[in-house]
Design a protein around this motif. Structure first.
Motif, PDB file in Angstrom:
ATOM      1  N   SER A 148       0.870  -1.182   0.000  1.00  0.00           N
ATOM      2  CA  SER A 148       0.000   0.000   0.000  1.00  0.00           C
ATOM      3  C   SER A 148       0.901   1.224   0.000  1.00  0.00           C
ATOM      4  N   HIS A 181      -3.520  -0.734   3.415  1.00  0.00           N
ATOM      5  CA  HIS A 181      -4.793  -0.095   3.075  1.00  0.00           C
ATOM      6  C   HIS A 181      -5.556  -0.911   2.031  1.00  0.00           C
ATOM      7  N   ASP A 182      -6.692  -1.460   2.452  1.00  0.00           N
ATOM      8  CA  ASP A 182      -7.631  -2.118   1.543  1.00  0.00           C
ATOM      9  C   ASP A 182      -7.008  -3.248   0.714  1.00  0.00           C
ATOM     10  N   GLN A 240     -13.109  -1.818  -2.960  1.00  0.00           N
ATOM     11  CA  GLN A 240     -12.340  -0.693  -2.440  1.00  0.00           C
ATOM     12  C   GLN A 240     -11.160  -0.368  -3.353  1.00  0.00           C
ATOM     13  N   GLN A 241     -10.502  -1.414  -3.841  1.00  0.00           N
ATOM     14  CA  GLN A 241      -9.351  -1.207  -4.722  1.00  0.00           C
ATOM     15  C   GLN A 241      -9.754  -0.544  -6.032  1.00  0.00           C
ATOM     16  N   ARG A 265     -10.152   3.029  -5.274  1.00  0.00           N
ATOM     17  CA  ARG A 265      -8.829   3.652  -5.147  1.00  0.00           C
ATOM     18  C   ARG A 265      -8.245   3.974  -6.519  1.00  0.00           C
ATOM     19  N   GLN A 270      -1.286  -0.261  -5.231  1.00  0.00           N
ATOM     20  CA  GLN A 270      -2.261   0.745  -5.634  1.00  0.00           C
ATOM     21  C   GLN A 270      -1.703   2.138  -5.363  1.00  0.00           C
ATOM     22  N   THR A 277      -1.757   5.725  -3.984  1.00  0.00           N
ATOM     23  CA  THR A 277      -2.432   6.436  -2.904  1.00  0.00           C
ATOM     24  C   THR A 277      -2.018   7.907  -2.931  1.00  0.00           C
ATOM     25  N   SER A 329     -13.725  10.950  -1.352  1.00  0.00           N
ATOM     26  CA  SER A 329     -13.733   9.487  -1.396  1.00  0.00           C
ATOM     27  C   SER A 329     -15.153   8.946  -1.487  1.00  0.00           C
ATOM     28  N   TRP A 331     -15.811   5.643  -0.203  1.00  0.00           N
ATOM     29  CA  TRP A 331     -15.589   4.372   0.489  1.00  0.00           C
ATOM     30  C   TRP A 331     -16.899   3.771   1.003  1.00  0.00           C
TER      31      TRP A 331
END
Length: 285
Positions: A13, A39-40, A97-98, A101, A132, A134, A169, A171
């Motif tokens: 992450s 994260h996720d 979630q990915q 992102r 991913q 961020t 976001s 989420w």
């Protein structure tokens, strides 16, 4: 006394150490029970388990993940501990979630490029490598371009709320995250509750709704923390019937934050590990 650090990140992450580097550092810092909570994503867990086994490291790994959620106008992070990383409901949620992102990262890149930062998406992607992208990767890219000296400085100028590169976001909500964590046999922990920049009234509202949604615990202890805040969070954990956790939220080595540093619970706090079969010990001051 068993030494616990239940919040950390790898290059899967926005951490800057590989799985192997992070685990070796945890051993160097005499951590006994350690959670990787990217994260996720749980992509680091199986490689970590394999490395610990192959190197016979004296370290007990807690499989975890940090899930981003939306609550009111806040982005609330929920750390999942002791999860089955192959459980379908959890894997499905993390996949969603990915995707969110990835979409958000592209939009951040578009907004920054409109403001003169040509090629910033490609630069952030290169920094992320296989992980991913961020906001932390964008921050590092902007630091390389000389727009600020620190990650907080970049967020203040470009990536924070209402700034040029800020993208709201989308989420999942807390209930969805907690449900998936429980389906995977895990414990749901509110991450760093003292860092959301909300009033005590709002913090109490958050903890109440988290508990009502089935939440299990809250992080009480972190390395960079005033003793008064730690004591206050400990009191809140008892008030709302939540177990207590502790973690460095380690991303990379710095002079002010380290694995296992200054991690202990106030007296009369029940550690989240006390509910785990075979995990006994004390981590109070």
């Amino acid at each position: 006394m068993i030494k616990y650090d239940l919040h950390s990140h790898t290059t899967h992450s926005d951490g800057q150490l590989s799985v192997e580097q992070l685990l070796l550092r945890a051993v160097e810092k005499n951590i006994d029970v350690f959670a990787i909570t990217d994260h996720d994503t749980v992509a680091a867990i199986e490689p970590a388990q394999a490395f610990i086994k192959s190197q016979q490291l004296p370290l007990s790994l807690i499989p975890g993940v940090e899930i981003s959620t939306k609550w009111e106008s806040f982005e609330i992070h929920i750390v999942a501990l002791n999860v089955d990383v192959q459980q379908n409901e959890l894997c499905d949620l993390l996949s969603q979630q990915q995707q969110k992102r990835a979409e958000r990262a592209k939009e951040i890149g578009r907004r920054l490029e409109k403001n003169g930062f040509d090629g910033i998406y490609e630069q952030a992607k290169a920094l992320a490598e296989d992980a991913q992208i961020t906001r932390a990767h964008y921050a590092r890219a902007l630091i390389e371009r000389g727009v600020a000296k620190t990650i907080p400085g970049v967020f203040k100028k470009y990536l924070g709320r209402a700034k040029t590169g800020y993208v709201p976001s989308t989420w999942c909500d807390m209930q969805t995250a907690i449900s998936a964590i429980h389906a995977a046999g895990g414990v749901a922990v509110i991450a760093h509750p003292g860092r959301y920049q909300m009033s005590n009234k709002w913090l109490r509202k958050l903890l109440l709704q988290f508990k009502e949604a089935g939440g299990d615990a809250m992080e009480v202890a972190q390395p960079q923390q005033a003793p008064s805040e730690r004591q206050f969070l400990g009191e809140l954990s008892r008030e709302y019937g939540l177990l207590c956790s502790q973690g460095s939220d380690f991303h990379f080595p710095t002079s002010w934050l380290e694995l296992g540093k200054n991690l202990y619970l106030p007296k009369d706090c029940q550690g989240v590990w006390q509910t785990w079969e075979g995990q006994e010990g004390d981590a109070h001051e």
